[in-house]
Scaffold this motif. Sequence first.
Motif: not given
Length: 285
Positions: A84-92, A218-221, A250-253
Motif C-alpha cells: 500500500m505504501l512505497f516507503a514501507a516497500h523501501m524499508v522492506q 533514492g535521489a531520483l525518487f 521512500g526515496g529519502l529512506i
Amino acid sequence: MFARETPAHVLSSTQPTPLTWGADWWVLACLAISLLLYVAGVAKLWPRLEGGRRPVLVRTAWFGAGWLAMVAALASPLDPAGGMLFAAHMVQHELLMIVAAPLLVLGRPFGPWLWALPSSWRRAIGRGVHWRPWALAWQAITRPLSAWLIHFAALWVWHAPPLFQRALVDDTVHAWQHASFLFPALLFWWAVLGARGPAPGAAMLYLFTTMMHTGALGALFALSGTVWYPAYGDGPLAFGLMPLEDQQLGGLIMWIPGGLAYVIAGLVLCLRWLAPGKSDAVNTA
C-alpha cells in the motif's frame, strides 16, 4: 495467523490489506529450516570446539540478528504495508539488502548448515562443491567486481516501473523480486566481508560506489515530481500521504539511511584492518 493465501497486495485505501504478521507457507518454511539447521549445526559442533567457542558465539549472534531482520522484512506487518505504501516497500528492501544480508554473511551459515546434515550428505555436498564447473561458476560470481555488477543490475532493473508494478499485483513476481534483492546482496556482502575479500582499498571502493548508485536511485525518487508507480493507487492515503509524498519519503529512506549503512560497513572494515587481532566478530575462525 501465520498463513496468507491472499493475492500479493490490495492497492486501495477503501479495502486496505490487513497489517498482520504472517507470510506464505514456503517463506515461513525457509525461515524455519534455515534457523533450525543453523542451531542444530552449532549444537553438533559445540563439543568439538573446546577453547574456540567465542568466535562461534559471535557468529551465531550475527546470524540470529540477520535472521530476525529477514523475519521483519518478510513476515511482519511491514510486508502487507509494502503493498500500500512505497516507503514501507523501501524499508522492506533495505532490511533485506543492507541489514539481513551483511549480518547473515558475518554469521557464516554454510558451516553450521553442513554440520547439521548427516555425514553422507556432507560428503556428497563437498564433492559437489568441488566439482569443477560449479567451483568455477562460484568463483566467477563471488569475485568482487562480478558481485558488484550483479547487485547493481538487480537493484536498477527491478525498480523499472513495468517490473516493479508487476511485482505489486503478482505473487510469483513479488517473490522473485525479493529473491533478486536478497541473493545479489548476499553475494555483494560476501565479496566485501568474506574471508577472501578484496584488498582494503578495493573494498572501500566497492562500498563507496554502491553507496553512490543506490543513493542516486533514492535521489531520483525523492526529487522527482512524477509518480513512478501509479499501481499503488490510493494506498498511501490510508497512511495520510499523497502518492508523490509517499514516493519522496521512500526515496529519502533509500538515499540517506541506506547510504549510511555502507559508511558503517566501511568503518567496521577499517577497524578490522587496523586491529586484526581483535576481529573475531567480523572474521572467520
